[in-house]
Design a protein around this motif. Sequence first.
Motif, PDB file in Angstrom:
ATOM      1  N   ALA A  73      -4.319  -0.988  -5.484  1.00  0.00           N
ATOM      2  CA  ALA A  73      -5.736  -0.685  -5.727  1.00  0.00           C
ATOM      3  C   ALA A  73      -6.281  -1.532  -6.872  1.00  0.00           C
TER       4      ALA A  73
ATOM      5  N   ASP B  74     -11.099   1.682  -5.758  1.00  0.00           N
ATOM      6  CA  ASP B  74     -10.782   2.980  -6.327  1.00  0.00           C
ATOM      7  C   ASP B  74     -10.280   3.953  -5.262  1.00  0.00           C
TER       8      ASP B  74
ATOM      9  N   CYS C 218       0.821  -1.223   0.000  1.00  0.00           N
ATOM     10  CA  CYS C 218       0.000   0.000   0.000  1.00  0.00           C
ATOM     11  C   CYS C 218       0.846   1.261   0.000  1.00  0.00           C
TER      12      CYS C 218
ATOM     13  N   ASP D 181      -1.109   2.368  -6.476  1.00  0.00           N
ATOM     14  CA  ASP D 181      -1.919   2.181  -7.684  1.00  0.00           C
ATOM     15  C   ASP D 181      -2.063   0.702  -8.035  1.00  0.00           C
TER      16      ASP D 181
ATOM     17  N   SER E 203     -15.034   1.941  -1.753  1.00  0.00           N
ATOM     18  CA  SER E 203     -14.435   2.197  -3.060  1.00  0.00           C
ATOM     19  C   SER E 203     -14.425   0.934  -3.931  1.00  0.00           C
TER      20      SER E 203
ATOM     21  N   SER F  84     -12.389  -0.550   1.644  1.00  0.00           N
ATOM     22  CA  SER F  84     -12.576  -1.487   0.526  1.00  0.00           C
ATOM     23  C   SER F  84     -13.996  -1.453  -0.001  1.00  0.00           C
TER      24      SER F  84
ATOM     25  N   LEU G   7      -4.573   4.849   0.558  1.00  0.00           N
ATOM     26  CA  LEU G   7      -3.825   3.586   0.594  1.00  0.00           C
ATOM     27  C   LEU G   7      -2.489   3.734   1.301  1.00  0.00           C
TER      28      LEU G   7
END
Length: 121
Positions: A36, A42, A28, A33, A89, A86, A48
């Motif tokens: 994710a 998202d 994270c 990116d 998103s 989580s 993150l």
Amino acid sequence: MDQPVSPDERDPSVTAVAAVSLVAGLACTLAPDATARLAGIDATRGVLRAVGLADLALALGLYVGRPSWPWLLARAASNPAIAAVSLASARSRRARLLAAGLAVATSSDLRTAARLRAAHR
């Protein structure tokens, strides 16, 4: 007859939780990116990275903190927040599975923390 348990003795389940926290924290923090995408969420890089830094701090505490049960309790307390990120998103089934896995992990962490606390570890 049970052998006396040293408070400094490492519990294998705590070591396993620490390892998972370390890997998740590094992922994270260093690759938000990619993390994710892999998790199917998202969440922003900042969110993150904050989750990652918390995981890294908890991993350190789980590895070296004695007694270890307060660190495991803190790990269990952070899981619902991560699951909420989580779910908030979520863009795939993986994100919902991640949240469900965190619920299971929380239950396990709480049981282990209670066992360790009773054993003064």
